[in-house]
Motif scaffolding. Structure first.
Motif, mmCIF file in Angstrom:
data_model
loop_
_atom_site.group_PDB
_atom_site.id
_atom_site.type_symbol
_atom_site.label_atom_id
_atom_site.label_comp_id
_atom_site.label_asym_id
_atom_site.label_seq_id
_atom_site.Cartn_x
_atom_site.Cartn_y
_atom_site.Cartn_z
ATOM 1 N N PRO A 144 0.921 -1.380 0.017
ATOM 2 C CA PRO A 144 -0.058 0.149 0.094
ATOM 3 C C PRO A 144 0.929 1.290 -0.018
ATOM 4 C CG PRO A 144 -0.931 -1.663 1.536
ATOM 5 C CD PRO A 144 0.279 -2.155 1.238
ATOM 6 N N HIS A 145 1.779 1.213 0.581
ATOM 7 C CA HIS A 145 3.032 2.367 0.655
ATOM 8 C C HIS A 145 3.302 2.699 -1.002
ATOM 9 C CE1 HIS A 145 4.096 2.394 5.029
ATOM 10 N NE2 HIS A 145 2.754 2.202 4.958
ATOM 11 N N ARG A 146 3.459 1.669 -1.662
ATOM 12 C CA ARG A 146 3.828 2.060 -3.060
ATOM 13 C C ARG A 146 2.559 2.432 -4.134
ATOM 14 N NH1 ARG A 146 9.368 2.058 -3.651
ATOM 15 N NH2 ARG A 146 10.235 0.439 -2.932
ATOM 16 N N PHE A 147 1.487 1.556 -3.893
ATOM 17 C CA PHE A 147 0.257 1.962 -4.959
ATOM 18 C C PHE A 147 -0.443 3.198 -4.425
ATOM 19 C CE2 PHE A 147 -2.981 -0.732 -2.736
ATOM 20 C CZ PHE A 147 -3.953 -0.026 -2.807
ATOM 21 N N LEU A 148 -0.671 3.277 -3.257
ATOM 22 C CA LEU A 148 -1.641 4.487 -2.771
ATOM 23 C C LEU A 148 -1.070 6.066 -3.041
ATOM 24 C CD1 LEU A 148 -3.032 3.341 0.619
ATOM 25 C CD2 LEU A 148 -4.291 3.586 -1.478
ATOM 26 N N TYR A 297 -3.099 -6.803 2.398
ATOM 27 C CA TYR A 297 -1.916 -7.165 1.909
ATOM 28 C C TYR A 297 -1.002 -8.043 2.499
ATOM 29 C CZ TYR A 297 3.100 -6.136 0.085
ATOM 30 O OH TYR A 297 4.125 -6.384 -0.281
ATOM 31 N N THR A 298 -0.922 -7.896 3.820
ATOM 32 C CA THR A 298 -0.099 -8.623 4.685
ATOM 33 C C THR A 298 -0.473 -10.296 4.646
ATOM 34 O OG1 THR A 298 0.340 -6.685 6.295
ATOM 35 C CG2 THR A 298 0.882 -9.051 6.984
ATOM 36 N N GLU A 299 -1.806 -10.335 4.460
ATOM 37 C CA GLU A 299 -2.162 -11.836 4.845
ATOM 38 C C GLU A 299 -1.866 -12.125 3.296
ATOM 39 O OE1 GLU A 299 -3.776 -15.582 5.600
ATOM 40 O OE2 GLU A 299 -3.094 -13.748 6.758
ATOM 41 N N MET A 300 -2.193 -11.826 2.144
ATOM 42 C CA MET A 300 -2.123 -12.233 0.738
ATOM 43 C C MET A 300 -0.541 -12.546 0.522
ATOM 44 S SD MET A 300 -4.894 -10.182 -1.334
ATOM 45 C CE MET A 300 -4.724 -11.306 -2.836
ATOM 46 N N LYS A 301 0.369 -11.714 0.994
ATOM 47 C CA LYS A 301 1.672 -11.680 0.714
ATOM 48 C C LYS A 301 2.386 -13.271 1.410
ATOM 49 C CE LYS A 301 5.953 -10.164 -0.044
ATOM 50 N NZ LYS A 301 6.513 -10.101 -1.390
ATOM 51 N N LYS A 302 1.525 -13.550 2.385
ATOM 52 C CA LYS A 302 2.080 -15.001 2.905
ATOM 53 C C LYS A 302 1.859 -15.890 1.875
ATOM 54 C CE LYS A 302 0.424 -13.775 7.698
ATOM 55 N NZ LYS A 302 -0.591 -14.093 8.733
#
Length: 306
Positions: A144-148, A297-302
């Motif tokens: 999110p720090h990238r895309f937002l 994002y954190t969950e999907m990153k796993k």
């Protein structure tokens, strides 16, 4: 969705569900040069535009009018003989998308159909996914720090806001929608896992940009597509977009205010070496959305390919 008999002999439909500003258009361009690919570009986004009459949601009527005039002007400037597979974006809507995606491809040599789309456009519209053909789902995520911050800049440009004008994230914002919005890519991922495929593929944009030669062969393996190292470089010519099934005005870079310009002109993936922007360094009107997207994002990153 109702149970339907699936024609396993049909070429698979590969859906790429994305967050904005995730280099999904560059990935789509790369896929254009893969053997046996048929490319669809955001048919569900265009359907969302029609269903919810996006131009009527734009907070500044003069901006909406100017956009419609630009789109019409662009369409009129391209002879039909050069449209290729594209057609007026007003012809895209949810139910026809489903019916066409369930038909046989026009080209008998097609090995797979690749549909790049935004997660927000299918969230809550799942009945319009094709049911009688094999489908695979890939989720392209980005921190999110990238895309937002990138999304904020793109939307401000699209809406022609001056540097001093506030971006209010109102009804016209398809992704954020102010306080009413959700993390759509996370919602769609959970729906697919619970109803269609317990193990959809997840890929992080940063991994593609940093090491495409390692991540992309794994993606292709999971999709059952033969990988070639030559796919890492492709023609920079933007005309490949005319081979895509999409809206003529929508994808045209001039009509989209440069939204797709860099991706359409790309010839390979370029690593983003900029330091990750911290929340406190973001503009407050976009920083407030970080907490909405970070858990998903954190969950999907796993589950992302590594």
């Amino acid at each position: 969705m109702v149970d339907s008999e699936i024609n396993d002999d049909a070429p698979p439909r590969i859906f790429l569900w994305c967050v904005p500003r995730s280099c999904s258009t560059a990935l789509t361009k790369m896929m254009s040069f893969v053997d046996g690919a048929e490319i669809w570009f955001e048919p569900y986004v265009m359907s969302w535009h029609r269903k919810f009459n996006w131009f009527e949601l734009v907070e500044k009527p003069e901006v909406a009018t100017a956009m419609k005039e630009t789109l019409a002007s662009y369409a009129n400037s391209i002879p039909k003989s050069k449209w290729g597979n594209m057609r007026p974006w007003s012809s895209f809507s949810y139910e026809p998308n489903k019916l066409i995606l369930e038909r046989k491809p026009q080209n008998p040599e097609t090995k797979f159909i690749f549909i790049k789309d935004m997660a927000f456009a299918i969230d809550g519209q799942f009945e319009y996914l094709p049911e009688t053909v094999p489908s695979k789902h890939v989720f392209l995520i980005r921190h999110p720090h990238r895309f937002l911050p990138s999304y904020r800049a793109a939307m401000r440009k699209l809406l022609t806001l001056s540097p001093t004008e506030e971006y209010k994230h109102g009804d016209s914002d398809m992704v954020l929608q102010g306080d009413k919005g959700t993390d759509q890519v996370f919602s769609v991922w959970k729906y697919i896992r619970e109803n269609i495929d317990p193990n959809p593929i997840v890929v992080d944009t940063e991994d593609i940009l940093k090491n495409p030669s390692a991540i992309l062969p794994k993606l292709f393996h999971n999709l059952g597509i033969t990988w070639k190292d030559s796919y890492l470089k492709w023609k920079e010519d933007k005309s490949v977009m005319r081979t895509w099934i999409s809206g003529l005005e929508y994808i045209g870079s001039e009509a989209s205010n440069g939204m797709f310009e860099r991706a359409l002109s790309s010839g390979h993936f370029i690593s983003d070496d900029k330091p990750l922007l911290q929340k406190n360094d973001m503009h407050p009107d976009i920083a407030k959305f970080v907490d909405r997207f970070m858990p998903g994002y954190t969950e999907m990153k796993k589950h992302a390919l590594t």
